[in-house]
Structure formats: structure tokens, C-alpha cells
Design an enzyme around this catalytic site. Structure first.
Site, PDB file in Angstrom:
ATOM      1  N   THR A 185      -0.509   4.460  10.043  1.00 52.30           N
ATOM      2  CA  THR A 185      -0.704   5.679   9.244  1.00 52.30           C
ATOM      3  C   THR A 185      -1.931   6.430   9.745  1.00 52.30           C
ATOM      4  O   THR A 185      -3.028   5.873   9.824  1.00 52.30           O
ATOM      5  CB  THR A 185      -0.851   5.318   7.753  1.00 52.30           C
ATOM      6  OG1 THR A 185       0.372   4.710   7.341  1.00 52.30           O
ATOM      7  CG2 THR A 185      -1.114   6.545   6.900  1.00 52.30           C
ATOM      8  N   HIS A 196       2.257  12.245   3.262  1.00 60.70           N
ATOM      9  CA  HIS A 196       1.841  11.149   2.388  1.00 60.70           C
ATOM     10  C   HIS A 196       2.324  11.393   0.948  1.00 60.70           C
ATOM     11  O   HIS A 196       1.637  11.090  -0.019  1.00 60.70           O
ATOM     12  CB  HIS A 196       0.315  11.006   2.417  1.00 60.70           C
ATOM     13  CG  HIS A 196      -0.190   9.591   2.340  1.00 60.70           C
ATOM     14  ND1 HIS A 196      -0.641   8.900   3.433  1.00 60.70           N
ATOM     15  CD2 HIS A 196      -0.321   8.739   1.296  1.00 60.70           C
ATOM     16  CE1 HIS A 196      -1.041   7.689   3.056  1.00 60.70           C
ATOM     17  NE2 HIS A 196      -0.847   7.567   1.749  1.00 60.70           N
ATOM     18  N   TYR A 208      -3.406   0.522   8.118  1.00 61.05           N
ATOM     19  CA  TYR A 208      -4.517   1.472   8.064  1.00 61.05           C
ATOM     20  C   TYR A 208      -5.582   0.929   8.997  1.00 61.05           C
ATOM     21  O   TYR A 208      -5.897  -0.268   8.946  1.00 61.05           O
ATOM     22  CB  TYR A 208      -5.113   1.543   6.659  1.00 61.05           C
ATOM     23  CG  TYR A 208      -4.336   2.390   5.673  1.00 61.05           C
ATOM     24  CD1 TYR A 208      -4.006   3.716   5.969  1.00 61.05           C
ATOM     25  CD2 TYR A 208      -3.968   1.872   4.436  1.00 61.05           C
ATOM     26  CE1 TYR A 208      -3.319   4.489   5.051  1.00 61.05           C
ATOM     27  CE2 TYR A 208      -3.280   2.646   3.513  1.00 61.05           C
ATOM     28  CZ  TYR A 208      -2.960   3.961   3.825  1.00 61.05           C
ATOM     29  OH  TYR A 208      -2.292   4.732   2.923  1.00 61.05           O
ATOM     30  N   LYS A 225       2.782   7.465  11.540  1.00 60.05           N
ATOM     31  CA  LYS A 225       3.118   8.055  10.235  1.00 60.05           C
ATOM     32  C   LYS A 225       2.073   9.087   9.818  1.00 60.05           C
ATOM     33  O   LYS A 225       0.870   8.831   9.926  1.00 60.05           O
ATOM     34  CB  LYS A 225       3.163   6.917   9.197  1.00 60.05           C
ATOM     35  CG  LYS A 225       3.492   7.346   7.785  1.00 60.05           C
ATOM     36  CD  LYS A 225       3.798   6.134   6.917  1.00 60.05           C
ATOM     37  CE  LYS A 225       4.235   6.536   5.519  1.00 60.05           C
ATOM     38  NZ  LYS A 225       3.135   6.975   4.668  1.00 60.05           N
ATOM     39  N   SER A 253       2.709  -2.250   2.690  1.00 60.76           N
ATOM     40  CA  SER A 253       1.462  -1.515   2.938  1.00 60.76           C
ATOM     41  C   SER A 253       0.310  -2.474   3.214  1.00 60.76           C
ATOM     42  O   SER A 253       0.273  -3.588   2.686  1.00 60.76           O
ATOM     43  CB  SER A 253       1.139  -0.677   1.693  1.00 60.76           C
ATOM     44  OG  SER A 253      -0.207  -0.246   1.720  1.00 60.76           O
TER      45      SER A 253
END
Ligand SMILES: Cc1cc2nc3c(=O)[nH]c(=O)nc-3n(C[C@H](O)[C@H](O)[C@H](O)COP(=O)(O)O)c2cc1C
Length: 385
Positions: free
Chosen positions: A160, A280, A134, A256, A110
Site C-alpha cells: 500500500t 483507500h 505497510y 495499491k 492487512s
């Protein structure tokens, strides 16, 4: 080495993780937004789908091997990106990446990880892994992050799209979740009951957001880091940014957080290689359907144009098989991975993967199939999906 032979399912790992991980971090994993209705539905909707048992079919020579975006995997399962994983267990992301490497499945790091991109590369012999991005307001930071991902041997980027703003997670608010934990009396008392976790944390230098600290402008200490992160998620994110990221990255791109057929069509026309049907893990829009319920319509709409994957609620190999039967070429596991990690570190992640693999293999055989690539909805009982 612990004897994990009596750990037979993912819930066994969850129960031990709950004992060993400080409450604020355990709750961070085992929770959803608002009423947690979507979080619960992600799991319970799998249970409604029934399998057709077949007999007297030759079940020899079974294979679970397949590909996700063209990359080989031992089974159609990848480790999902989860923020703060290094707070479930010291050096958690490194341990997860090592377990995934040994097992032969993809690991996704992540953006909000504790161990950095460089940490993963250095501690896995530069084995290929995936990175989740992100989009932050600071676009220079994003450009540098993508360059760092390339240098670290990342072979697919998950962008994402469902966290322009943060879903309200009541437990996190009540626990005052921060990394590292806030030294309130309540948190200190709880930490005192987790000696194993504390020893691990004292033995590592990785206790903050490794991809951000020291790399984002103006972030020097913990307090500037937390305010930077809080204000950086970009509410103005758009499909134009997807195009921008696609150009910058230039490699396999996975979108995503797609839950709607309209968005799935846009994702397919963006030229991305895969999309993930995902809410999520029930952590963003409570009131959204479960991922497994949203999957069939999306597969119908775009399944021939783009690889469709799903995540949310996978706690067994049976869930993986059902997702595959409904058209998901691949799946991702979040909590099943985190519970293994919190319970026993790397060995726990390996155990979680073994459990899922075994359940998947046996269930596929009971359904009369020997090759995961030949599984389709004909293994499911009509009227239950
Ligand atoms: C503790 C936790 C942290 C997460 N952090 C991220 C993240 O940083 N980026 C992201 O794209 N998804 C994140 N997710 C969502 C997961 O990638 C995945 O979509 C979800 O966990 C799947 O549901 P499952 O946990 O039921 O398997 C997180 C999920 C959990 C449980």
C-alpha cells in the site's frame, strides 16, 4: 445457522452491522476523510454509468471465473485488506478468510489486522491467501514480516502506497478510536447495547494488532503498541523502497493506492504484477476523484503493461461489471465485506459474496454476455462513462 434469505443486498447487511457493532468500530468502517466527498463519490459515480440491455442473445452456460495475477478466482473480486477487522466481529479476519476460501476468491490480510498471519494459516488449513504490507520505519520488522508471510503461505503481496501519513477521519477522532475500545462512559454505555459482540470478544484472545504485538522491538504492552504504530508509518517511503520490497518478497507484487497516470507509469515500470486504482475507500485524500472515474485514463496509459484493478465504492455485482467493462481485470471489496462480517460473522461474509456474485451474473446476462473475460466497454451506454 441464521436464515439470511431475506438479506438481498449489501445495504441490508450494513443496517444490521450498524445495530450489532459498537459505534466506534462501525463508524471506523462507514466513514471517509474530511468532508467524505470522495468516499461518497466512490459509490455515486458508479450510478452514473448506464448499461446497454441486450435481448434474444443466448445466455446459457455463463462463467464468472477468471484470474487475478494468474491465480484462479470464482469471480473478479477479492477481499480488500482492512485494519482492525477483528474488532468488527471477534476473530473477524479468520472468519473472512474461511468464507473467501469456501467461495473460491482471494482474501487479503492487512498489516494492521487483529488476527495474525499465523492465525490465518493455522485456521484455514494453510490455504493460500494474500497479505497487505505497510512500510514501517523499522525495516528489520518489515523484513521479518515478509519472512512470516512467506511461511504462512501468502501467494501475493499488496504494497500500500497511499498511507505514508494518515488521512483525517473526523469520526475516529471524535470516537477516540483505539483497540481495544477506551473505557469511557460513552463507550461503555454503547458496548452494553451490543451483547453479541461483547460475548464474542470475551470468547477470543485476539484483541490487539496480531502481526505487531510480540514481534516489533520495544512493544510489550498496549500503550507502547499504540505509540509504536502511530510513529511507524514512514513519510519517506519512495520508489526505491518498492524495489527493495520487490526483491525481498520475490513473488507476485501488487501496488495499491494508485490514482494518477504518472504514478501508474512508475508502477508499471517497477515490474510489479498489478496495480490497484484506489483512494483507500475515500479515507485518505478527500477531494481526490472516485476510483471508478480515475480508472479509464490509467487503463489507457498502462493497461497493456500491467494488470489494472480497482477498489472503492463497490456495493453490488453491477459495480463489479462496470469496473470490468472499464478495464479493471479485478476488483476488491472493503466495506461490502465488513458489513457482512459485522452483521453475521462468516455467514454474513458468505452472504455478501453470494449477493455480489448473483448480481454480477444476472447483469452480465442482461447485457448479452456469457463470459466475464469477454466483457468490455461496449456493454456501457456511450456518454455515461
Ligand atoms: C475499515 C477500513 C480499514 C482499512 N484498512 C486498510 C488497511 O489496513 N490497509 C490497506 O491497504 N487498505 C485499507 N483500507 C482500504 C481498503 O483496502 C480498500 O481500499 C477500500 O476499503 C475500498 O473501498 P470500499 O470499502 O468502498 O470497498 C481500509 C478500508 C476500510 C473501510
Amino acid at each position: 445457522m441464521s436464515d439470511l434469505s431475506k438479506i438481498t443486498n449489501i445495504d441490508d447487511l450494513r443496517v444490521i452491522a450498524k445495530r450489532r457493532v459498537p459505534k466506534m468500530f462501525y463508524d471506523y468502517a462507514d466513514s471517509g476523510a474530511w468532508t467524505e466527498g470522495t468516499y461518497r463519490a466512490n459509490e455515486s459515480d458508479f450510478q452514473k454509468i448506464k448499461l446497454r440491455q441486450r435481448v434474444a442473445v443466448n445466455m446459457e452456460g455463463r462463467s464468472l471465473r477468471t484470474t487475478m495475477v494468474g491465480q484462479e478466482t470464482a469471480m473478479p473480486v477479492a477481499i480488500a485488506p482492512t485494519g482492525l477487522t477483528g474488532m468488527q466481529h471477534a476473530d473477524g479476519e479468520i472468519l473472512g478468510a474461511r468464507a473467501a476460501k469456501a467461495f473460491g476468491i482471494p482474501f487479503t490480510l492487512s498489516t494492521m489486522s487483529i488476527c495474525s498471519l499465523e492465525d490465518i494459516a493455522e485456521n484455514t488449513g494453510r490455504h493460500p491467501f494474500w497479505f497487505q504490507l505497510y512500510v514501517m520505519k523499522d525495516r528489520d520488522f518489515i523484513e521479518r514480516l515478509i519472512e512470516r508471510a512467506k511461511a504462512a503461505n501468502v501467494t501475493a503481496l499488496q504494497l500500500t502506497l497511499d498511507l505514508q501519513i494518515l488521512g483525517q477521519r473526523h469520526k475516529d477522532i471524535k470516537n477516540g478510536l483505539t483497540a481495544p475500545p477506551k473505557p469511557t462512559i460513552k463507550n461503555l454505555i454503547n458496548l452494553a447495547t451490543k451483547p453479541r459482540w461483547c460475548m464474542g470478544m470475551l470468547g477470543t484472545k485476539r484483541r490487539t494488532f496480531g502481526n505487531i504485538a510480540g514481534h516489533a522491538k520495544g512493544v510489550k504492552d498496549l500503550s507502547s503498541l499504540s505509540s509504536w504504530t502511530a510513529e511507524q508509518f514512514d513519510p519517506a517511503l519512495s520508489w526505491a523502497d518498492v524495489e527493495w520490497i520487490k526483491k525481498l518478497w520475490g513473488g507476485k507484487l501488487i501496488l495499491k493506492g494508485i490514482m494518477d497516470v504518472e504514478d501508474a507509469r512508475l508502477a508499471a515500470s517497477s515490474g510489479a504484477d498489478a496495480l490497484i486504482v484506489s483512494n483507500h475507500g475515500g479515507r485518505q485524500l478527500d477531494g481526490a476523484p472516485s476510483s471508478i472515474a480515475a480508472l479509464p485514463a490509467i487503463v489507457d496509459a498502462v493497461g497493456t503493461e500491467i494488470e489494472v484493478w480497482m477498489d472503492g465504492g463497490i456495493r453490488s455485482g453491477q459495480d463489479v461489471l462496470k469496473a470490468r467493462a472499464l478495464g479493471a481485470r479485478g476488483t476488491l471489496i472493503g466495506r461490502s465485506f465488513l458489513y457482512g462480517l459485522g452483521a453475521f460473522g462468516q455467514e454474513g461474509v458468505t452472504r455478501a459474496l453470494q449477493i455480489i456474485q448473483k448480481e454480477l451474473d444476472i447483469t452480465m446476462a442482461f447485457c448479452g454476455r456469457t463470459n466475464i473475460d469477454e466483457v468490455d466497454s461496449s456493454i456501457l451506454l456511450p456518454g455515461t462513462f
